[in-house]
Write a protein that holds these residues in place. Structure first.
Motif, PDB file in Angstrom:
ATOM      1  N   ASP A   1       0.853  -1.185   0.000  1.00 18.58           N
ATOM      2  CA  ASP A   1       0.000   0.000   0.000  1.00 18.58           C
ATOM      3  C   ASP A   1       0.896   1.245   0.000  1.00 18.58           C
ATOM      4  O   ASP A   1       1.853   1.304  -0.764  1.00 18.58           O
ATOM      5  CB  ASP A   1      -0.961  -0.034   1.188  1.00 18.58           C
ATOM      6  CG  ASP A   1      -2.068   1.010   1.060  1.00 18.58           C
ATOM      7  OD1 ASP A   1      -2.907   0.878   0.161  1.00 18.58           O
ATOM      8  OD2 ASP A   1      -2.072   1.970   1.853  1.00 18.58           O
ATOM      9  N   ASN A   2       0.631   2.222   0.861  1.00 18.85           N
ATOM     10  CA  ASN A   2       1.473   3.421   0.880  1.00 18.85           C
ATOM     11  C   ASN A   2       2.407   3.458   2.091  1.00 18.85           C
ATOM     12  O   ASN A   2       2.914   4.513   2.450  1.00 18.85           O
ATOM     13  CB  ASN A   2       0.628   4.696   0.819  1.00 18.85           C
ATOM     14  CG  ASN A   2      -0.545   4.656   1.786  1.00 18.85           C
ATOM     15  OD1 ASN A   2      -0.382   4.332   2.947  1.00 18.85           O
ATOM     16  ND2 ASN A   2      -1.729   4.982   1.276  1.00 18.85           N
ATOM     17  N   LEU A   3       2.638   2.303   2.716  1.00 21.23           N
ATOM     18  CA  LEU A   3       3.654   2.230   3.757  1.00 21.23           C
ATOM     19  C   LEU A   3       5.028   2.419   3.132  1.00 21.23           C
ATOM     20  O   LEU A   3       5.314   1.854   2.066  1.00 21.23           O
ATOM     21  CB  LEU A   3       3.614   0.869   4.457  1.00 21.23           C
ATOM     22  CG  LEU A   3       2.374   0.521   5.281  1.00 21.23           C
ATOM     23  CD1 LEU A   3       2.432  -0.927   5.726  1.00 21.23           C
ATOM     24  CD2 LEU A   3       2.258   1.448   6.482  1.00 21.23           C
ATOM     25  N   ASN A   4       5.890   3.213   3.782  1.00 18.24           N
ATOM     26  CA  ASN A   4       7.256   3.258   3.275  1.00 18.24           C
ATOM     27  C   ASN A   4       7.982   1.977   3.693  1.00 18.24           C
ATOM     28  O   ASN A   4       7.445   1.164   4.452  1.00 18.24           O
ATOM     29  CB  ASN A   4       7.985   4.526   3.733  1.00 18.24           C
ATOM     30  CG  ASN A   4       8.245   4.585   5.235  1.00 18.24           C
ATOM     31  OD1 ASN A   4       8.276   3.579   5.940  1.00 18.24           O
ATOM     32  ND2 ASN A   4       8.441   5.797   5.739  1.00 18.24           N
ATOM     33  N   ALA A   5       9.189   1.780   3.205  1.00 13.47           N
ATOM     34  CA  ALA A   5       9.883   0.522   3.436  1.00 13.47           C
ATOM     35  C   ALA A   5      10.115   0.253   4.916  1.00 13.47           C
ATOM     36  O   ALA A   5       9.983  -0.882   5.391  1.00 13.47           O
ATOM     37  CB  ALA A   5      11.217   0.516   2.681  1.00 13.47           C
ATOM     38  N   ALA A   6      10.458   1.304   5.683  1.00 11.08           N
ATOM     39  CA  ALA A   6      10.726   1.122   7.113  1.00 11.08           C
ATOM     40  C   ALA A   6       9.467   0.712   7.860  1.00 11.08           C
ATOM     41  O   ALA A   6       9.501  -0.170   8.728  1.00 11.08           O
ATOM     42  CB  ALA A   6      11.295   2.413   7.701  1.00 11.08           C
ATOM     43  N   HIS A   7       8.331   1.326   7.523  1.00 12.71           N
ATOM     44  CA  HIS A   7       7.076   0.954   8.162  1.00 12.71           C
ATOM     45  C   HIS A   7       6.643  -0.442   7.737  1.00 12.71           C
ATOM     46  O   HIS A   7       6.177  -1.234   8.570  1.00 12.71           O
ATOM     47  CB  HIS A   7       5.990   1.958   7.784  1.00 12.71           C
ATOM     48  CG  HIS A   7       6.157   3.297   8.425  1.00 12.71           C
ATOM     49  ND1 HIS A   7       5.602   4.451   7.899  1.00 12.71           N
ATOM     50  CD2 HIS A   7       6.813   3.699   9.529  1.00 12.71           C
ATOM     51  CE1 HIS A   7       5.905   5.489   8.656  1.00 12.71           C
ATOM     52  NE2 HIS A   7       6.647   5.050   9.660  1.00 12.71           N
ATOM     53  N   ALA A   8       6.766  -0.744   6.449  1.00 17.04           N
ATOM     54  CA  ALA A   8       6.374  -2.062   5.953  1.00 17.04           C
ATOM     55  C   ALA A   8       7.192  -3.167   6.615  1.00 17.04           C
ATOM     56  O   ALA A   8       6.690  -4.257   6.882  1.00 17.04           O
ATOM     57  CB  ALA A   8       6.526  -2.118   4.437  1.00 17.04           C
ATOM     58  N   ARG A   9       8.466  -2.882   6.891  1.00 14.44           N
ATOM     59  CA  ARG A   9       9.303  -3.878   7.573  1.00 14.44           C
ATOM     60  C   ARG A   9       8.744  -4.211   8.954  1.00 14.44           C
ATOM     61  O   ARG A   9       8.684  -5.377   9.351  1.00 14.44           O
ATOM     62  CB  ARG A   9      10.739  -3.357   7.707  1.00 14.44           C
ATOM     63  CG  ARG A   9      11.634  -4.287   8.533  1.00 14.44           C
ATOM     64  CD  ARG A   9      13.063  -3.792   8.604  1.00 14.44           C
ATOM     65  NE  ARG A   9      13.841  -4.639   9.481  1.00 14.44           N
ATOM     66  CZ  ARG A   9      14.176  -4.334  10.736  1.00 14.44           C
ATOM     67  NH1 ARG A   9      13.806  -3.170  11.251  1.00 14.44           N
ATOM     68  NH2 ARG A   9      14.865  -5.173  11.473  1.00 14.44           N
ATOM     69  N   MET A  10       8.326  -3.192   9.700  1.00 17.05           N
ATOM     70  CA  MET A  10       7.761  -3.442  11.021  1.00 17.05           C
ATOM     71  C   MET A  10       6.469  -4.248  10.924  1.00 17.05           C
ATOM     72  O   MET A  10       6.227  -5.168  11.710  1.00 17.05           O
ATOM     73  CB  MET A  10       7.498  -2.120  11.747  1.00 17.05           C
ATOM     74  CG  MET A  10       8.749  -1.415  12.221  1.00 17.05           C
ATOM     75  SD  MET A  10       9.729  -2.464  13.335  1.00 17.05           S
ATOM     76  CE  MET A  10      11.010  -1.330  13.832  1.00 17.05           C
ATOM     77  N   MET A  11       5.643  -3.914   9.955  1.00 14.29           N
ATOM     78  CA  MET A  11       4.383  -4.640   9.763  1.00 14.29           C
ATOM     79  C   MET A  11       4.643  -6.096   9.395  1.00 14.29           C
ATOM     80  O   MET A  11       4.008  -7.017   9.929  1.00 14.29           O
ATOM     81  CB  MET A  11       3.569  -3.931   8.670  1.00 14.29           C
ATOM     82  CG  MET A  11       2.226  -4.565   8.365  1.00 14.29           C
ATOM     83  SD  MET A  11       1.001  -4.307   9.653  1.00 14.29           S
ATOM     84  CE  MET A  11      -0.308  -5.397   9.074  1.00 14.29           C
ATOM     85  N   LEU A  12       5.605  -6.332   8.504  1.00 17.79           N
ATOM     86  CA  LEU A  12       5.915  -7.696   8.081  1.00 17.79           C
ATOM     87  C   LEU A  12       6.572  -8.477   9.211  1.00 17.79           C
ATOM     88  O   LEU A  12       6.275  -9.655   9.426  1.00 17.79           O
ATOM     89  CB  LEU A  12       6.829  -7.671   6.852  1.00 17.79           C
ATOM     90  CG  LEU A  12       7.240  -9.031   6.278  1.00 17.79           C
ATOM     91  CD1 LEU A  12       6.015  -9.875   5.909  1.00 17.79           C
ATOM     92  CD2 LEU A  12       8.139  -8.849   5.062  1.00 17.79           C
ATOM     93  N   LEU A  13       7.460  -7.832   9.939  1.00 15.98           N
ATOM     94  CA  LEU A  13       8.150  -8.497  11.047  1.00 15.98           C
ATOM     95  C   LEU A  13       7.146  -8.992  12.091  1.00 15.98           C
ATOM     96  O   LEU A  13       7.204 -10.149  12.534  1.00 15.98           O
ATOM     97  CB  LEU A  13       9.142  -7.514  11.665  1.00 15.98           C
ATOM     98  CG  LEU A  13      10.121  -8.008  12.731  1.00 15.98           C
ATOM     99  CD1 LEU A  13      11.363  -7.108  12.737  1.00 15.98           C
ATOM    100  CD2 LEU A  13       9.512  -8.012  14.116  1.00 15.98           C
ATOM    101  N   LEU A  14       6.212  -8.131  12.458  1.00 14.11           N
ATOM    102  CA  LEU A  14       5.217  -8.536  13.450  1.00 14.11           C
ATOM    103  C   LEU A  14       4.272  -9.592  12.890  1.00 14.11           C
ATOM    104  O   LEU A  14       3.882 -10.528  13.597  1.00 14.11           O
ATOM    105  CB  LEU A  14       4.437  -7.310  13.929  1.00 14.11           C
ATOM    106  CG  LEU A  14       5.224  -6.397  14.872  1.00 14.11           C
ATOM    107  CD1 LEU A  14       4.547  -5.039  15.001  1.00 14.11           C
ATOM    108  CD2 LEU A  14       5.385  -7.050  16.241  1.00 14.11           C
ATOM    109  N   SER A  15       3.913  -9.463  11.617  1.00 12.19           N
ATOM    110  CA  SER A  15       3.038 -10.463  11.001  1.00 12.19           C
ATOM    111  C   SER A  15       3.681 -11.850  11.045  1.00 12.19           C
ATOM    112  O   SER A  15       3.039 -12.841  11.418  1.00 12.19           O
ATOM    113  CB  SER A  15       2.733 -10.077   9.551  1.00 12.19           C
ATOM    114  OG  SER A  15       2.018  -8.862   9.475  1.00 12.19           O
ATOM    115  N   LEU A  16       4.957 -11.934  10.686  1.00 10.33           N
ATOM    116  CA  LEU A  16       5.658 -13.222  10.674  1.00 10.33           C
ATOM    117  C   LEU A  16       5.900 -13.756  12.081  1.00 10.33           C
ATOM    118  O   LEU A  16       6.108 -14.963  12.259  1.00 10.33           O
ATOM    119  CB  LEU A  16       6.985 -13.083   9.933  1.00 10.33           C
ATOM    120  CG  LEU A  16       6.878 -12.962   8.420  1.00 10.33           C
ATOM    121  CD1 LEU A  16       8.200 -12.514   7.808  1.00 10.33           C
ATOM    122  CD2 LEU A  16       6.449 -14.299   7.809  1.00 10.33           C
ATOM    123  N   ALA A  17       5.871 -12.888  13.075  1.00  5.63           N
ATOM    124  CA  ALA A  17       6.000 -13.346  14.459  1.00  5.63           C
ATOM    125  C   ALA A  17       4.740 -14.061  14.925  1.00  5.63           C
ATOM    126  O   ALA A  17       4.793 -14.886  15.846  1.00  5.63           O
ATOM    127  CB  ALA A  17       6.303 -12.169  15.384  1.00  5.63           C
TER     128      ALA A  17
END
Length: 421
Positions: A360-376
Motif C-alpha cells: 500500500d502506501n507504507l514506506n519501506a521502514a514501516h512495511a518492515r515493522m508490519m511484516l516483522l510482526l506479522s511473521l512473528a
C-alpha cells in the motif's frame, strides 16, 4: 504342561514391555507438556512504573507519564560547546531531571519512567518488544504517555508501538533535532508540547502519534525528511493530523483507525503478551537501483531472513537480478516479500496471490515493522496478506446511519445502501 509354561513365559515378557511402553508414553506426554508450557507461558518482563502520587491523584489535571529512551532530546553538547548542534552525546541526561527543568505544566501532572538512555538506532527489536509492554503497563495507571526517542529511527519505533500497544489511551512520541543544552534547542518545547497533547486526550483511539515542532502526525504516515532541520518530520501523502498552539491542541483529521474506536477491530492482531520476544523474526529491506544485483536478497536469506521488503523504483519495480533472487528466495526458502516504493510516497497495490504482498502506501521502514510482526504471529501468507490489506492499509469505512455506509475503494468514494431487512 507345555502350554501352561508357554503362557507364563509370554506373560512375563509382556508385562515388562507394557511397563516400558507406559513409561515412554508418560515421558513423551510430560516432554510435550513442558514444551507447550514454555511456548504458552513465555515470561513477560516486569517494569517498575512509578505509582501516581497522592498529590497527583487529588489534582484535577490528567496524569501523564514520560517514558524516556534517550536520543538527541536527552543529549549533551560535547566539550560544553553550547553552539555545537551536531557534535553531542545522545542519551546523557535522565528524564526526571529534564522534566524538573521545565516550567510546571499547566495542563497535566507529569511523572517519568527511564526505560533506557541511548540513540534510537541502538535499540534492538527485542528491546522494542519490552518498550511496548512498558508503555501498556504505564497506561494501566496513567491517563496518557509520552515516549521520547531519538529521531533517526523514530518513525519505526513509533509505528512498532502503534501496531502493538493495546491501550486506547494517548501515546505521543517526541524527540529533538538539537541536544538539550545548546542554544536554540527544540527539546524542551517538544517535550512540553507532547505532554500537552497526551494530557488533552484528543488523540485517544488514534493509536500512536508523533509530535515535533508543534505538528502532530499519525505514526503510520510520518517520516523523517531532512538530516538537520527541525521541521524534518512530514507525512508526504497525508499531511498533519493537527497542531499544538498555546493553549490549544487542534485536531483537524483522524487516522482511519479511529473510526473503529470501541470495537474489537480497533486492536491490531499483534498482542505481544501472547508471544515470546525470541519469536520475532529477521526481516530486512532491499533497495532497488539501476541494474541492482541480487546479492542483497541472497545474503539476507543466507542470514536467516524470513521476510524482505523491497524499496522499488516507481511503482515498486525491481531489477531482473533482484527479481530472480526474489523468486529463488520464495521458491526454495519460503521467504515472504512486501513491495514498496523508494520514491517517498505512492501506493503499491496488492496482486492478491503469491508470496509478494503490495505494501500500500507504507514506506519501506514501516512495511518492515508490519511484516516483522506479522511473521512473528503466523507463517500463513494468506493471513499476512489479509493483515496488510486491512489493518496495514487502514482504509476508511465510516458508518453514516443505519442504512448507509461510507466506504472507500481503489476508484472512488461511494455510498453503499445496506439492506436492513
Amino acid at each position: 504342561m507345555t502350554v501352561v509354561v508357554r503362557n507364563m513365559l509370554m506373560k512375563r515378557m509382556l508385562i515388562p514391555l507394557l511397563v516400558l511402553s507406559l513409561i515412554a508414553v508418560t515421558i513423551g506426554v510430560l516432554a510435550a507438556s513442558n514444551l507447550a508450557g514454555a511456548a504458552e507461558a513465555a515470561p513477560l518482563p516486569k517494569f517498575d512504573i512509578p505509582a501516581v502520587s497522592a498529590a497527583h491523584k487529588s489534582s484535577p489535571l490528567p496524569n501523564v507519564i514520560v517514558v524516556a529512551t534517550g536520543g538527541t532530546l536527552a543529549g549533551a553538547a560535547r566539550d560544553g560547546d553550547k553552539t555545537n548542534f551536531q557534535n553531542y552525546a545522545a542519551g546523557t541526561y535522565e528524564m526526571k531531571d529534564l522534566v524538573a527543568q521545565l516550567p510546571v505544566h499547566k495542563t497535566a501532572d507529569v511523572s517519568t519512567y527511564q526505560f533506557g538512555n541511548k540513540g534510537s538506532g541502538g535499540y534492538t527489536i527485542k528491546e522494542l518488544y519490552d518498550l511496548s509492554l512498558a508503555v501498556d503497563a504505564a497506561l494501566a495507571i496513567y491517563d496518557g504517555a509520552v515516549v521520547t526517542t531519538g529521531t533517526d529511527t523514530m518513525e519505526e519505533i513509533a509505528y512498532f508501538l502503534d501496531l502493538t500497544v493495546r491501550s486506547e489511551k494517548p501515546v505521543v512520541v517526541t524527540g529533538a533535532m538539537r541536544p538539550w543544552d545548546v542554544i536554540g534547542t527544540d527539546g524542551p518545547a517538544n517535550l512540553y508540547q507532547a505532554i500537552k497533547v497526551a494530557g488533552s486526550n484528543k488523540t485517544k483511539w488514534f493509536g500512536t502519534v508523533v509530535m515535533l515542532n508543534d505538528v502532530i502526525f499519525a505514526a503510520r504516515e510520518v517520516t523523517k525528511t531532512n538530516s538537520h532541520r527541525m521541521d524534518t518530520f512530514d507525512a508526504p501523502m497525508f499531511g498533519a493530523l493537527g497542531y499544538v498552539d498555546d493553549p490549544a491542541v487542534r485536531i483537524y483529521r483522524a487516522p482511519a483507525r479511529a473510526a473503529k474506536a470501541g470495537t474489537p477491530e480497533w486492536k491490531s492482531p499483534f498482542d505481544l503478551k501472547t508471544i515470546s520476544k525470541d519469536s520475532l523474526p529477521i526481516v530486512e529491506i532491499a533497495y532497488n537501483y539501476q541494474e541492482a544485483g541480487g546479492g542483497a536478497i541472497r545474503g539476507f536469506v543466507e542470514d536467516g531472513a524470513k521476510g524482505i521488503v523491497t524499496a522499488g523504483t516507481g511503482a515498486g519495480g525491481i531489477s531482473s537480478k533482484m527479481s530472480a533472487a526474489r523468486k529463488d528466495a520464495i521458491d526454495n526458502h519460503g521467504v515472504v516479500f512486501v513491495s514498496t516504493t523508494r520514491t517517498g510516497s505512492g501506493t503499491i497495490y496488492d496482486s492478491g496471490s503469491g508470496n509478494t504482498i503490495g505494501g500500500d502506501n507504507l514506506n519501506a521502514a514501516h512495511a518492515r515493522m508490519m511484516l516483522l510482526l506479522s511473521l512473528a504471529f503466523t507463517n500463513d501468507v494468506h493471513t499476512i496478506r489479509d493483515w496488510f490489506t486491512t489493518y496495514g492499509t487502514q482504509d476508511v469505512e465510516v458508518s453514516v446511519d443505519s442504512e448507509t455506509v461510507l466506504t472507500t475503494s481503489d476508484e472512488a468514494v461511494t455510498k453503499e445502501l445496506v439492506t436492513t431487512r
